[in-house]
Design a protein around this motif. Structure first.
Motif, mmCIF file in Angstrom:
data_model
loop_
_atom_site.group_PDB
_atom_site.id
_atom_site.type_symbol
_atom_site.label_atom_id
_atom_site.label_comp_id
_atom_site.label_asym_id
_atom_site.label_seq_id
_atom_site.Cartn_x
_atom_site.Cartn_y
_atom_site.Cartn_z
ATOM 1 N N LEU A 73 3.432 -6.774 0.216
ATOM 2 C CA LEU A 73 2.558 -5.631 -0.048
ATOM 3 C C LEU A 73 1.638 -5.376 1.141
ATOM 4 C CD1 LEU A 73 1.228 -3.512 -1.966
ATOM 5 C CD2 LEU A 73 -0.237 -5.358 -2.796
ATOM 6 N N HIS A 74 1.587 -4.127 1.560
ATOM 7 C CA HIS A 74 0.639 -3.721 2.609
ATOM 8 C C HIS A 74 -0.212 -2.594 2.041
ATOM 9 C CE1 HIS A 74 2.728 -6.037 5.795
ATOM 10 N NE2 HIS A 74 3.772 -5.819 5.025
ATOM 11 N N HIS A 75 -1.474 -2.880 1.850
ATOM 12 C CA HIS A 75 -2.402 -1.919 1.247
ATOM 13 C C HIS A 75 -3.389 -1.490 2.331
ATOM 14 C CE1 HIS A 75 -5.510 -0.214 -1.273
ATOM 15 N NE2 HIS A 75 -4.787 -0.396 -2.361
ATOM 16 N N TYR A 76 -3.525 -0.168 2.519
ATOM 17 C CA TYR A 76 -4.300 0.312 3.666
ATOM 18 C C TYR A 76 -5.808 0.362 3.427
ATOM 19 C CZ TYR A 76 0.451 1.908 4.813
ATOM 20 O OH TYR A 76 1.802 1.983 5.041
ATOM 21 N N GLY A 77 -6.221 0.024 2.213
ATOM 22 C CA GLY A 77 -7.660 -0.029 1.960
ATOM 23 C C GLY A 77 -8.329 1.332 1.926
ATOM 24 N N LEU B 66 -3.918 -6.904 2.262
ATOM 25 C CA LEU B 66 -3.902 -6.617 0.824
ATOM 26 C C LEU B 66 -4.913 -5.524 0.442
ATOM 27 C CD1 LEU B 66 -3.691 -10.323 -0.448
ATOM 28 C CD2 LEU B 66 -1.801 -8.720 -0.097
ATOM 29 N N GLY B 67 -5.544 -4.923 1.443
ATOM 30 C CA GLY B 67 -6.499 -3.857 1.150
ATOM 31 C C GLY B 67 -7.870 -4.372 0.754
ATOM 32 N N LEU B 68 -8.113 -5.662 0.980
ATOM 33 C CA LEU B 68 -9.413 -6.254 0.667
ATOM 34 C C LEU B 68 -10.255 -6.332 1.934
ATOM 35 C CD1 LEU B 68 -7.859 -9.034 -1.565
ATOM 36 C CD2 LEU B 68 -9.405 -7.250 -2.406
ATOM 37 N N PRO C 289 -7.783 -9.180 -11.802
ATOM 38 C CA PRO C 289 -7.868 -9.445 -10.359
ATOM 39 C C PRO C 289 -8.812 -8.452 -9.682
ATOM 40 C CG PRO C 289 -5.772 -8.393 -10.923
ATOM 41 C CD PRO C 289 -6.450 -8.719 -12.220
ATOM 42 N N LEU C 290 -9.413 -8.870 -8.590
ATOM 43 C CA LEU C 290 -10.256 -7.961 -7.818
ATOM 44 C C LEU C 290 -9.377 -6.877 -7.201
ATOM 45 C CD1 LEU C 290 -12.641 -10.303 -5.785
ATOM 46 C CD2 LEU C 290 -13.214 -8.876 -7.756
ATOM 47 N N PRO C 291 -9.674 -5.630 -7.423
ATOM 48 C CA PRO C 291 -8.813 -4.571 -6.874
ATOM 49 C C PRO C 291 -9.009 -4.414 -5.362
ATOM 50 C CG PRO C 291 -10.692 -3.610 -8.009
ATOM 51 C CD PRO C 291 -10.786 -5.091 -8.233
ATOM 52 N N PRO C 292 -7.993 -3.873 -4.668
ATOM 53 C CA PRO C 292 -8.164 -3.528 -3.254
ATOM 54 C C PRO C 292 -9.443 -2.702 -3.086
ATOM 55 C CG PRO C 292 -5.882 -3.215 -3.903
ATOM 56 C CD PRO C 292 -6.642 -3.546 -5.163
ATOM 57 N N TRP D 240 0.005 -1.642 -7.525
ATOM 58 C CA TRP D 240 -0.238 -2.799 -6.648
ATOM 59 C C TRP D 240 -0.148 -4.131 -7.372
ATOM 60 C CZ3 TRP D 240 -4.324 -6.157 -7.314
ATOM 61 C CH2 TRP D 240 -5.390 -5.721 -8.125
ATOM 62 N N GLN D 241 -0.577 -4.180 -8.609
ATOM 63 C CA GLN D 241 -0.533 -5.467 -9.320
ATOM 64 C C GLN D 241 0.893 -5.917 -9.587
ATOM 65 O OE1 GLN D 241 -3.253 -6.777 -12.386
ATOM 66 N NE2 GLN D 241 -4.334 -4.839 -12.255
ATOM 67 N N ARG E 94 -5.254 -14.426 -2.218
ATOM 68 C CA ARG E 94 -4.724 -14.080 -3.540
ATOM 69 C C ARG E 94 -5.407 -14.900 -4.634
ATOM 70 N NH1 ARG E 94 0.663 -12.086 -4.585
ATOM 71 N NH2 ARG E 94 1.464 -10.863 -2.848
ATOM 72 N N TRP F 80 -5.602 -12.866 -7.867
ATOM 73 C CA TRP F 80 -4.266 -12.274 -7.851
ATOM 74 C C TRP F 80 -3.233 -13.356 -8.193
ATOM 75 C CZ3 TRP F 80 -2.835 -8.031 -3.818
ATOM 76 C CH2 TRP F 80 -3.874 -7.113 -3.683
ATOM 77 N N ARG G 143 -5.124 0.905 12.032
ATOM 78 C CA ARG G 143 -5.481 -0.339 11.349
ATOM 79 C C ARG G 143 -4.445 -1.429 11.618
ATOM 80 N NH1 ARG G 143 -8.310 -1.629 6.161
ATOM 81 N NH2 ARG G 143 -7.110 -3.156 4.994
#
Lengths: 363, 363
Positions: free
Chosen positions: A337-341, B29-31, B3-6, A326-327, B296, B301, A20
């Protein structure tokens, strides 16, 4: 060979977070990604122009994949060698089969280290309980028995604290070819993440210091707290490996740091022929991220600058339930922040990471 | 509202480079992103989880789009108001219809500026050649006649250097409702790129100074060479606009800087209710990029830090044939290349940009 122009497609074997982040880096350079992975919910699919959902031994799918891309790479070292061989007959695969063969077998890794005159823990190949008893006498305890292949994050390992643990350890290996490694009384664990371009140019990021929890990387800081000469040695060793393997792309070498009469010495622990978790800080802490660097190398582009963007950088993995924070992290000034989904936060699963820059080098 | 979660999906109307960079920022951000665009070769498609290729008045397609996403936003201000109205009946659209209505009409923009006690060029609405003659007497020459709606990059504009140019200028407007604007003898052009969160929090990036060529942005530098009080005024004006429009997301206000007895004064030129070309330097020069900041805000966010990551930053657009320099830029140490992956390098088309950090603030 001219570099692949923007608009070209990078084929990536593996659709996890590394694939990703490679796909994201490719797109910044105007390159497309085509992800090949067996899992239909691969996180890399969400950011790539094309996808193939098929097993790694599906020759028809691999043939179609090769026809749709300009170069192939992989995000993990356990991709079957046969898959890479098959693709290599049709298109360039970078890094190549040689690097993969070395990294897939702990004995090959350590043998190459010896050939390159680089230190490792004492080790011996083990094919039977008799082998194990014999080599335990020379290597001693404590020591660790590991499968030669397919181990990661502490899987496929058994500690041997005393000779009487041998039988249980060998049983845990389930008859797989194994390696016995002498215990290293290390001061710290560090890694060198480096790249070699198609034209042989070599660049290493600052050495990274790594802290593990439950055999999984928890936190990395850069630059590592290491003598300047040891840091230089780390980069020099990485260059020797890259040249010996005719390597193209980013790779990581994990080292143990041992103090030998007050002097830092590096022992090679493991080689990863791919972008590496301990290099994630480069996304925000270096001019070029390891992901962009890998794509540059694989596409035949010049390597980017490896200069740090701050005196220090920190990366903390978000494993399993950690991702629930995450929040809080999103609200922390200066936290990247790096979120892998990934959908499901299973225990031990890498869900994301957070980078922070440090106003001073770690000390 | 939480907030909308990932894992949530951001719907983006428009599939150009702004949509593409928004999608990339969302994925960090996992979105997920779902791009809605009429063109089947939209550059944003290559980096998004889902796409709809349909016209902006296709109600069935819009309904399906609304059902597949958690919030909608847009990458350009010329999305039909009816489209946004229709979507707003089904899901949140951020920024909302109020901001769009203001930004789509130059008279609305300038009227709001007056209401907020913010300076603009002299202006008057023009619906006929008689109107034009009448207002030309008050506003004088040189002046500019522009269509009220759908103008960008200098399109839909005609200069009036003397009264005898009026008829030709009016003909060029093709009977569209227009605006006559007095010529401003500006010292420089600057923009404020800022964001307002769902909870009303406001943050502005450092003021950016912009240099145009052939009516297209050529180069931006930050921070703008501007008195500290004028820079503060710019951010304060942006905040007033954002609050008046109940704005959620990133927007840009372009200003003329005029020197008035040695003092910098800002006149509002234009408002863009979206991420903006003059904010591209934030991708490498600020802790949070304008794209991440918009995502965000749209996802509810907290806003990220707008701190600069270097004393100065520069962005140069790669327009049309400029993109042929990609190899040179890729080899330049410290240059951040952003290539939009567009197939055809037509004249005047934005193909990419390059960011550079400066070790000193521009002066």
């Amino acid at each position: 060979m001219p570099p692949l122009p923007p608009g070209s497609t990078i084929g990536i074997l593996g659709g996890g977070q590394l694939g990703r982040m490679l796909a994201l880096a490719a797109s910044q350079l105007g390159l497309k990604s085509h992800i090949y992975a067996p899992e239909d919910d691969s996180p890399a699919f969400d950011v790539s122009a094309a996808r193939t959902i098929a097993s790694y031994d599906d020759e028809a799918a691999l043939r179609a994949f090769a026809g749709a891309i300009d170069v192939a790479t992989y995000e993990f070292e356990n991709v079957p060698a046969a898959t890479v061989d098959f693709l290599s007959g049709m298109i360039p695969v970078r890094p190549g089969a040689k690097a993969l063969a070395c990294a897939q077998d702990r004995i090959n890794e350590k043998t190459l280290a010896r050939e390159l005159n680089v230190g490792t823990a004492a080790f011996a190949p083990i094919s039977s309980l008799e082998d194990l008893h014999k080599h335990l006498r020379a290597i001693g305890t404590p020591s660790v028995l590991k499968t030669r292949r397919l181990g990661y994050d502490g899987k496929g390992q058994a500690k041997i604290l005393e000779a009487s643990d041998a039988a249980a350890a060998w049983t845990a290996m389930r008859n797989q070819p194994s390696i016995l490694e002498g215990f290293v009384n290390f001061r710290s664990e560090v890694s060198v993440v480096a790249a070699r371009a198609l034209d042989g140019t070599f660049r290493a990021f600052d050495v990274t210091e790594n802290e593990h929890r439950d055999h999984i990387l928890h936190r990395s800081i850069a630059p590592a707290r290491l003598s300047p000469s040891a840091a230089e040695e780390g980069a020099a060793i990485a260059r020797r490996f890259a040249e010996a393997l005719d390597y193209v792309g980013v790779f990581a070498i994990e080292f143990f740091v041992v103090s030998d009469s007050g002097r830092d010495t590096l022992l090679v622990n493991e080689i990863a022929p791919r972008v590496h978790n301990s290099g994630h800080w480069t996304m925000d802490g270096a001019v070029t991220s390891q992901f962009e660097q890998h794509i540059r190398a694989v596409a035949g582009w010049p390597l980017g600058s490896v200069a740090m963007r701050a005196p220090g950088a920190e990366m903390v993995n978000l494993i399993g339930e950690d991702i629930r924070d995450w929040q809080k992290i999103a609200a922390e000034p200066g936290a990247f922040l790096h979120h892998y989904g990934k959908r499901e936060a299973r225990a031990g699963r890498k869900m994301g990471h957070v980078n922070r820059l440090l106003s001073e080098a770690p000390n």
